[in-house]
Design a protein around this motif. Structure first.
Motif, PDB file in Angstrom:
ATOM      1  N   VAL A 672      15.618 -17.431 -20.140  1.00  0.00           N
ATOM      2  CA  VAL A 672      14.396 -17.190 -19.362  1.00  0.00           C
ATOM      3  C   VAL A 672      13.181 -17.445 -20.242  1.00  0.00           C
ATOM      4  O   VAL A 672      12.213 -18.074 -19.827  1.00  0.00           O
ATOM      5  CB  VAL A 672      14.380 -15.736 -18.817  1.00  0.00           C
ATOM      6  N   GLU A 673      13.258 -16.970 -21.496  1.00  0.00           N
ATOM      7  CA  GLU A 673      12.107 -17.154 -22.376  1.00  0.00           C
ATOM      8  C   GLU A 673      11.907 -18.613 -22.750  1.00  0.00           C
ATOM      9  O   GLU A 673      10.787 -19.112 -22.789  1.00  0.00           O
ATOM     10  CB  GLU A 673      12.243 -16.266 -23.621  1.00  0.00           C
ATOM     11  N   ARG A 674      13.002 -19.282 -22.945  1.00  0.00           N
ATOM     12  CA  ARG A 674      12.927 -20.706 -23.286  1.00  0.00           C
ATOM     13  C   ARG A 674      12.290 -21.491 -22.136  1.00  0.00           C
ATOM     14  O   ARG A 674      11.497 -22.394 -22.329  1.00  0.00           O
ATOM     15  CB  ARG A 674      14.354 -21.214 -23.537  1.00  0.00           C
ATOM     16  N   MET A 675      12.658 -21.099 -20.928  1.00  0.00           N
ATOM     17  CA  MET A 675      12.213 -21.883 -19.771  1.00  0.00           C
ATOM     18  C   MET A 675      10.915 -21.378 -19.162  1.00  0.00           C
ATOM     19  O   MET A 675      10.440 -21.935 -18.186  1.00  0.00           O
ATOM     20  CB  MET A 675      13.303 -21.856 -18.708  1.00  0.00           C
ATOM     21  N   HIS A 676      10.373 -20.302 -19.747  1.00  0.00           N
ATOM     22  CA  HIS A 676       9.146 -19.759 -19.165  1.00  0.00           C
ATOM     23  C   HIS A 676       8.043 -20.827 -19.124  1.00  0.00           C
ATOM     24  O   HIS A 676       7.867 -21.584 -20.059  1.00  0.00           O
ATOM     25  CB  HIS A 676       8.669 -18.560 -19.995  1.00  0.00           C
ATOM     26  N   GLU A 677       7.346 -20.869 -18.021  1.00  0.00           N
ATOM     27  CA  GLU A 677       6.251 -21.843 -17.895  1.00  0.00           C
ATOM     28  C   GLU A 677       4.964 -21.125 -17.545  1.00  0.00           C
ATOM     29  O   GLU A 677       4.961 -20.201 -16.734  1.00  0.00           O
ATOM     30  CB  GLU A 677       6.576 -22.865 -16.792  1.00  0.00           C
ATOM     31  N   GLU A 678       3.875 -21.573 -18.136  1.00  0.00           N
ATOM     32  CA  GLU A 678       2.577 -20.991 -17.806  1.00  0.00           C
ATOM     33  C   GLU A 678       2.193 -21.373 -16.397  1.00  0.00           C
ATOM     34  O   GLU A 678       1.530 -20.637 -15.695  1.00  0.00           O
ATOM     35  CB  GLU A 678       1.485 -21.509 -18.762  1.00  0.00           C
ATOM     36  N   ASN A 679       2.586 -22.555 -15.996  1.00  0.00           N
ATOM     37  CA  ASN A 679       2.127 -23.075 -14.711  1.00  0.00           C
ATOM     38  C   ASN A 679       3.263 -23.835 -14.026  1.00  0.00           C
ATOM     39  O   ASN A 679       3.275 -25.062 -14.012  1.00  0.00           O
ATOM     40  CB  ASN A 679       0.933 -24.001 -14.980  1.00  0.00           C
ATOM     41  N   PRO A 680       4.220 -23.073 -13.505  1.00  0.00           N
ATOM     42  CA  PRO A 680       5.450 -23.682 -12.983  1.00  0.00           C
ATOM     43  C   PRO A 680       5.211 -24.731 -11.901  1.00  0.00           C
ATOM     44  O   PRO A 680       5.981 -25.678 -11.769  1.00  0.00           O
ATOM     45  CB  PRO A 680       6.228 -22.499 -12.399  1.00  0.00           C
ATOM     46  N   MET A 681       4.118 -24.575 -11.153  1.00  0.00           N
ATOM     47  CA  MET A 681       3.848 -25.543 -10.093  1.00  0.00           C
ATOM     48  C   MET A 681       3.721 -26.961 -10.668  1.00  0.00           C
ATOM     49  O   MET A 681       4.054 -27.944 -10.030  1.00  0.00           O
ATOM     50  CB  MET A 681       2.540 -25.153  -9.405  1.00  0.00           C
ATOM     51  N   LEU A 682       3.239 -27.014 -11.916  1.00  0.00           N
ATOM     52  CA  LEU A 682       3.068 -28.318 -12.553  1.00  0.00           C
ATOM     53  C   LEU A 682       4.067 -28.514 -13.690  1.00  0.00           C
ATOM     54  O   LEU A 682       3.841 -29.293 -14.597  1.00  0.00           O
ATOM     55  CB  LEU A 682       1.634 -28.445 -13.098  1.00  0.00           C
ATOM     56  N   GLY A 683       5.174 -27.777 -13.641  1.00  0.00           N
ATOM     57  CA  GLY A 683       6.111 -27.804 -14.759  1.00  0.00           C
ATOM     58  C   GLY A 683       7.361 -28.628 -14.485  1.00  0.00           C
ATOM     59  O   GLY A 683       7.321 -29.663 -13.817  1.00  0.00           O
ATOM     60  N   LEU A 684       8.488 -28.115 -15.015  1.00  0.00           N
ATOM     61  CA  LEU A 684       9.754 -28.831 -14.903  1.00  0.00           C
ATOM     62  C   LEU A 684      10.363 -28.572 -13.529  1.00  0.00           C
ATOM     63  O   LEU A 684      11.087 -27.593 -13.330  1.00  0.00           O
ATOM     64  CB  LEU A 684      10.718 -28.366 -16.004  1.00  0.00           C
ATOM     65  N   ARG A 685      10.044 -29.431 -12.584  1.00  0.00           N
ATOM     66  CA  ARG A 685      10.542 -29.261 -11.216  1.00  0.00           C
ATOM     67  C   ARG A 685      10.667 -30.638 -10.585  1.00  0.00           C
ATOM     68  O   ARG A 685      10.272 -31.651 -11.163  1.00  0.00           O
ATOM     69  CB  ARG A 685       9.619 -28.363 -10.392  1.00  0.00           C
ATOM     70  N   GLY A 686      11.215 -30.662  -9.364  1.00  0.00           N
ATOM     71  CA  GLY A 686      11.322 -31.908  -8.617  1.00  0.00           C
ATOM     72  C   GLY A 686      12.154 -32.938  -9.345  1.00  0.00           C
ATOM     73  O   GLY A 686      13.150 -32.616  -9.999  1.00  0.00           O
ATOM     74  N   VAL A 687      11.717 -34.181  -9.264  1.00  0.00           N
ATOM     75  CA  VAL A 687      12.463 -35.281  -9.867  1.00  0.00           C
ATOM     76  C   VAL A 687      12.657 -35.067 -11.365  1.00  0.00           C
ATOM     77  O   VAL A 687      13.629 -35.503 -11.963  1.00  0.00           O
ATOM     78  CB  VAL A 687      11.758 -36.625  -9.582  1.00  0.00           C
ATOM     79  N   ARG A 688      11.723 -34.347 -11.959  1.00  0.00           N
ATOM     80  CA  ARG A 688      11.789 -34.112 -13.414  1.00  0.00           C
ATOM     81  C   ARG A 688      13.081 -33.374 -13.768  1.00  0.00           C
ATOM     82  O   ARG A 688      13.728 -33.688 -14.773  1.00  0.00           O
ATOM     83  CB  ARG A 688      10.574 -33.290 -13.849  1.00  0.00           C
ATOM     84  N   LEU A 689      13.443 -32.395 -12.939  1.00  0.00           N
ATOM     85  CA  LEU A 689      14.696 -31.664 -13.148  1.00  0.00           C
ATOM     86  C   LEU A 689      15.882 -32.617 -13.116  1.00  0.00           C
ATOM     87  O   LEU A 689      16.775 -32.563 -13.959  1.00  0.00           O
ATOM     88  CB  LEU A 689      14.917 -30.685 -11.989  1.00  0.00           C
ATOM     89  N   GLY A 690      15.854 -33.467 -12.113  1.00  0.00           N
ATOM     90  CA  GLY A 690      16.965 -34.395 -11.925  1.00  0.00           C
ATOM     91  C   GLY A 690      17.152 -35.300 -13.128  1.00  0.00           C
ATOM     92  O   GLY A 690      18.272 -35.689 -13.458  1.00  0.00           O
ATOM     93  N   LEU A 691      16.037 -35.642 -13.794  1.00  0.00           N
ATOM     94  CA  LEU A 691      16.136 -36.533 -14.946  1.00  0.00           C
ATOM     95  C   LEU A 691      16.511 -35.775 -16.216  1.00  0.00           C
ATOM     96  O   LEU A 691      17.073 -36.336 -17.149  1.00  0.00           O
ATOM     97  CB  LEU A 691      14.811 -37.279 -15.155  1.00  0.00           C
ATOM     98  N   VAL A 692      16.199 -34.460 -16.243  1.00  0.00           N
ATOM     99  CA  VAL A 692      16.395 -33.690 -17.469  1.00  0.00           C
ATOM    100  C   VAL A 692      17.740 -32.953 -17.485  1.00  0.00           C
ATOM    101  O   VAL A 692      18.354 -32.801 -18.522  1.00  0.00           O
ATOM    102  CB  VAL A 692      15.212 -32.698 -17.658  1.00  0.00           C
ATOM    103  N   VAL A 693      18.180 -32.494 -16.325  1.00  0.00           N
ATOM    104  CA  VAL A 693      19.444 -31.741 -16.276  1.00  0.00           C
ATOM    105  C   VAL A 693      20.571 -32.701 -15.889  1.00  0.00           C
ATOM    106  O   VAL A 693      20.665 -33.118 -14.737  1.00  0.00           O
ATOM    107  CB  VAL A 693      19.370 -30.591 -15.248  1.00  0.00           C
ATOM    108  N   PRO A 694      21.421 -33.042 -16.831  1.00  0.00           N
ATOM    109  CA  PRO A 694      22.454 -34.033 -16.527  1.00  0.00           C
ATOM    110  C   PRO A 694      23.400 -33.522 -15.441  1.00  0.00           C
ATOM    111  O   PRO A 694      23.747 -32.341 -15.412  1.00  0.00           O
ATOM    112  CB  PRO A 694      23.218 -34.187 -17.855  1.00  0.00           C
ATOM    113  N   GLY A 695      23.760 -34.398 -14.561  1.00  0.00           N
ATOM    114  CA  GLY A 695      24.777 -34.058 -13.567  1.00  0.00           C
ATOM    115  C   GLY A 695      24.275 -33.412 -12.299  1.00  0.00           C
ATOM    116  O   GLY A 695      24.975 -33.325 -11.300  1.00  0.00           O
ATOM    117  N   LEU A 696      23.027 -32.936 -12.306  1.00  0.00           N
ATOM    118  CA  LEU A 696      22.515 -32.212 -11.138  1.00  0.00           C
ATOM    119  C   LEU A 696      22.384 -33.136  -9.923  1.00  0.00           C
ATOM    120  O   LEU A 696      22.883 -32.843  -8.832  1.00  0.00           O
ATOM    121  CB  LEU A 696      21.170 -31.569 -11.490  1.00  0.00           C
ATOM    122  N   VAL A 697      21.700 -34.257 -10.122  1.00  0.00           N
ATOM    123  CA  VAL A 697      21.520 -35.215  -9.018  1.00  0.00           C
ATOM    124  C   VAL A 697      22.881 -35.698  -8.529  1.00  0.00           C
ATOM    125  O   VAL A 697      23.154 -35.741  -7.324  1.00  0.00           O
ATOM    126  CB  VAL A 697      20.648 -36.412  -9.461  1.00  0.00           C
TER     127      VAL A 697
END
Ligand code: ADP
Ligand code: MG
Ligand code: MG
Length: 898
Positions: A672-697
């Motif tokens: 949780v601490e590693r992934m904490h974001e100051e501004n999640p709306m503009l953070g690691l979400r959407g297509v970005r997740l798909g490119l960063v987390v292998p296997g999810l897409v």
């Protein structure tokens, strides 16, 4: 040359911008040859000059003088002349009728001398002093700004002393005394005399109308109704006719149809020996219009004839004001009348049946907002208990709230989040803020045309009026009802605007018949069906026949998908997958997030796969044969992890108790601490997740593709589409699409049959809209995510701004409506247009839709139609509203049937 004044004979209904609705329609009635007292109208343009410069245009005084002398010539009487003077009214009226503008001043031209001339014969004496009394009172309060309650107090005092109940019983002596007291009152309060010069009375009244444009109540109303602040008002000056001239005189209002239900007939209220607003002010009990036939049969016959003529001339429900002076009928106003949603649907259908309007025109006359009202819940069968009062159902709907007895209390409690019902003897324009704040308005006096009824209908609020069993005691903050029940302020009551019944406590709600109709799949209702259901059905059919845009639904479950389909959705425009990561699946998602290395992650994803597949099978089955746009996971992963503080507390507690904290908790907290974001709306979400987390897409796409295979084997016609969220550059989309292709290829090979799903993207970042031409090369469809696009275009974090300061922005008029509610055409809309143009230029068959909440907003639906979108997608419940509005929007393309 600019003209600022038009005689009634020079105008017409098409000049409402310049002459205001009232002035334009008076001119129209003159044109039709109806009996209208002569007069003239000062234009809105003169008002605009006044608002801009603080002075009326230089030419105005001269033009008014010219028209006034023409009026004097025509009537053979002069303003201020001692013997039989000309009297006029000064009436305000802008393009749109607006409560809160200066109230009309009647009987201008009377002064200490001309009142004697007007009352020269004994039988006219009382009438003359009554008129003068009214002038001093109205002029004193509306033009000179003396609190109207002070005049009312004087009046009430004299009535009490003389032991009479209503104004029409006061004799000349009493009226003379009242006039003198009124004049004293004005002098005391303003340091000025009531002006004796009729020309000055007229001039000041006109300027006061101009000034009232910027009054607080008028501004509040304009904001609510989204009426522009710079239109200005016209001022009509009209020869007086007198309804306060004894028993064969009176004044009244009439509707050509019932404004509550739409039924044809004679609807209206009449009050004999009365002037102007008396009839709607609730000071005496009015009689139904038909009672006019007794004392003034000829006037009654004529009135009915004029009503028929007006309705066929305006081809719509007309709302009429008239006065009878000694048996002679005068028409004082007409306009297309406000009506309930139920009446709007009913009248539109009826007029089409009568061949008065086309079905296209009928569709134009109803609205998605009205349909939403017809779909709103009503009191269910449980409303059997005893009613504590019964009044006139003046504006429909079901409302529950705490009884309050003045506008201030209504505003206070509603600001604190409480639902309230405003209970008054009758309402006045001062109650407007309270009516806005309340769920319903309940009055003990007045009919369907009373202030409360008219204003509530205009606002779509529930209203029951004329509940005569109620004794309202605002000072004691309570009312007593049938059987002596006393209801104190704060007590919850239920007000039924369909039946006029009032009950104690909160009566449970049930679905409306119109919702039942949609739930039943919108099949043609039989003859026994409720009238509003039949009206809605016809207009829905018309809308479906003419609309160009498709309507889809946002739905994430088979149940929602099925309901959306019954409501007429032509597919799913947005199927979110995040809820598929919640509930009992959460440990699996956590395992995926915490995975050490690919193998562990693949294992977690592998466990999620069959569950997702089942979800998709259900939805594809419910939407068989129709497109289902499935969006890959959008929110940041930490949203699926436990709350940081809760975890930290748990661990601290374990440690404090001397135990070793749970290893998994520690690991989770670290994540949780590693992934904490100051501004999640503009953070690691959407297509970005798909490119960063292998296997999810790959997992999500495989679940979709395998669901398609299962459905096909079952003989279905699954039409899944894969949508990639939050793309900012074509490169992101290209990478994801490669992965999608690979997985689809693999599943096709395993199934031994080609599985093809179109792949498209959401356009929800300004950069995506601005580079739509490039993105379209990799996208088979676009779907505008207007929620995020609004956030990112404005730089608004919705959750932070809406509650914090939007009310201030709305008050200050920064925007007339929240851009999250209605699409901001200039900014966000411009991005939409750019993306449509560039996307289609690159790929002519690009399918384009919208899946933000705006897809169910009437105003926005019209914009999306204009922008050339192929479909809108909205929540299942709003699908009928979007269908209706998409139909109405299409009418604007070819204005036939007018
Ligand atoms: P509103 O916009 O509030 O309806 P109106 O200008 O229509 O105000 O006037 C208020 C009342 O005075 C109405 O009942 C109207 O019929 C009446 N009235 C206005 N002008 C005249 C007139 N010249 N003679 C008699 N009654 C009038
Ligand atoms: Mg009026
Ligand atoms: Mg989004």
């Amino acid at each position: 040359m600019v003209r600022y004044v038009y005689d009634f004979s020079e105008g017409g209904r098409d000049m409402a911008d310049l002459l205001g609705g009232k002035g334009a329609n008076l001119a129209e009635m003159v044109r039709m040859g109806l009996p209208v007292p002569p007069g003239f109208t000062i234009t809105t343009e003169a008002c605009r000059v006044f608002l801009a410069t603080g002075e009326p245009p230089a030419e105005l005084a001269g033009e008014v003088a010219t028209h006034l002398s023409a009026l004097e010539q025509a009537t053979g009487r002069r303003l201020g002349q001692v013997d039989d003077p000309l009297l006029v009214s000064v009436r305000s009226g802008g393009r749109f009728s607006m409560p809160g503008m200066m109230e009309t001043v009647l009987d201008i031209g009377l002064n200490d001398l001309s009142v004697l001339g007007l009352g020269k014969s004994p039988e006219r004496e009382r009438f003359a002093w009554d008129s003068y009394r009214r002038l001093v009172q109205m002029f004193g309060s509306t033009v000179m700004g003396v609190d109207s309650a002070l005049f009312e107090d004087v009046l009430a005092g004299v009535k009490r002393q003389s032991g009479v109940e209503d104004d029409s019983r006061l004799d000349s002596c009493e009226l003379i005394r009242i006039v003198e007291t009124f004049k004293d009152l004005i002098r005391e309060r303003t340091g000025e005399e009531f002006p004796q010069d009729p020309a000055e009375q007229l001039r000041r009244a006109v300027l006061a109308v101009f000034t009232s444009w910027n009054g607080e109540r008028a501004r509040l109303y304009r904001r609510r109704e989204h009426i522009a602040d710079d239109l200005g008002t016209a001022v009509t000056v009209q020869t007086m006719v007198f309804g306060n001239h004894g028993a064969d005189s009176g004044s009244g209002v009439a509707f050509t149809r019932d404004p509550a239900t739409g039924r044809t007939g004679v609807y209206g209220d009449y009050l004999s020996d009365a002037q102007g607003e008396d009839v709607v002010a609730g000071i005496r009990d009015t009689v139904p219009l038909t009672d006019l036939e007794g004392p003034a049969p000829a006037a009654y016959e004529q009135l009915r004839g004029h009503m028929r003529r007006l309705e066929s001339h305006y081809r719509d429900l007309c709302d009429i004001e008239f006065t009878v002076e000694r048996g002679r009928l005068w028409m004082l106003q007409t306009r297309v009348g406000k009506r309930t949603a139920q009446a709007a649907f009913n009248i539109a259908g009826q007029l089409a049946d009568e061949g008065v309007i086309t079905m296209a025109e009928a569709l134009r006359r109803v609205s998605g907002e009205g349909l939403a009202r017809l779909m709103s819940p009503r009191f269910g069968a449980a409303a059997e208990g005893d009613a504590i009062a019964r009044g006139i159902p003046a504006s429909p709907g079901a409302a529950v709230g705490a009884a309050v007895f003045d506008a201030g209390e209504a505003v206070r409690r509603s600001a604190a989040g409480e639902q309230v019902v405003l209970v008054r003897q009758e309402t006045t324009p001062d109650d407007l803020p309270g009516m806005v704040a309340a769920q319903a308005v309940l009055t003990s006096r007045g009919g369907k045309t009373s202030h409360a009824a008219v204003v509530a209908r205009g606002m779509g609020k529930v209203c029951v009026c004329g509940a005569s069993e109620l004794t309202v005691d605002p000072a004691g903050r309570c009312f007593t009802a049938l059987g002596g029940v006393t209801v104190r302020e704060g007590t919850v009551i239920s007000v039924d605007g369909f039946t006029g019944e009032v009950r104690l406590g909160s009566v449970p709600l049930a679905d409306s018949a119109v919702v039942g109709y949609f739930e039943g799949g919108g099949r043609a209702p039989g003859d026994g069906a409720q009238q509003d259901v039949r009206d809605v059905h016809r207009l829905m059919e018309q809308a479906d026949a003419v609309r160009r845009m498709e309507v889809r639904a946002n739905a994430d479950t088979p149940e929602d998908a099925a309901r959306a389909r019954r409501f007429g959705a032509q597919g799913i425009g947005l199927c979110r997958t995040e809820h598929m990561f919640l509930g009992e699946r959460r440990p699996l998602v956590e395992a995926m997030i915490l995975a050490h290395g690919d193998a562990e992650r693949q294992e977690a994803l592998g466990a999620l796969l069959p569950m997702q597949r089942e979800d998709f099978i259900g939805i594809l089955e419910a939407m068989d044969g129709l497109p289902v746009t499935i969006r890959l996971l959008d929110p940041p992963l930490h949203e699926f992890l436990p709350d940081r503080t809760a975890l930290a507390v748990r661990i601290a507690r374990e440690e404090a108790l001397g135990g070793a904290p749970d290893a998994r908790d520690a690991e989770l907290l670290a994540a949780v601490e590693r992934m904490h974001e100051e501004n999640p709306m503009l953070g690691l979400r959407g297509v970005r997740l798909g490119l960063v987390v292998p296997g999810l897409v790959a997992m999500q796409v495989r679940a979709v593709a395998e669901a398609v295979v299962v459905r096909r084997k079952a003989g279905g016609d699954p039409r899944a589409e894969i949508m990639v969220p939050l793309v900012g550059t074509v490169e992101e989309l290209r990478l994801v699409r490669e992965e999608v292709r690979r997985v689809l290829g693999a599943v096709s090979a395993e199934a031994g049959a080609a599985v093809a799903c179109p792949v498209g993207t959401m356009i929800e970042l300004p950069r995506a809209a601005l580079t739509a031409g490039r993105i379209a090369r990799e996208a088979e469809f676009f779907s505008f995510g207007t929620n995020d696009l609004t956030q990112t275009t404005w730089g608004f974090s919705r959750d932070d701004v809406e509650a914090a300061f939007f009310s201030v922005y709305l008050d200050k008029g920064v925007f007339p409506v929240s851009p999250f509610e209605t699409i901001d055409r200039e900014g966000v809309g411009r991005l939409v247009r750019i993306a449509v143009a560039e996307g289609r230029a690159a790929r002519p068959d690009l399918k384009i839709g919208v899946c933000g909440e705006h897809g169910g907003d009437p105003e926005s639906v019209h914009f999306f139609h204009e922008a050339g979108l192929d479909y809108v997608s909205c929540s299942p419940f709003r699908v009928p509203i979007a269908r209706l509005e998409a139909g109405r929007a299409a009418l604007d393309d070819h204005r036939e049937g007018n």
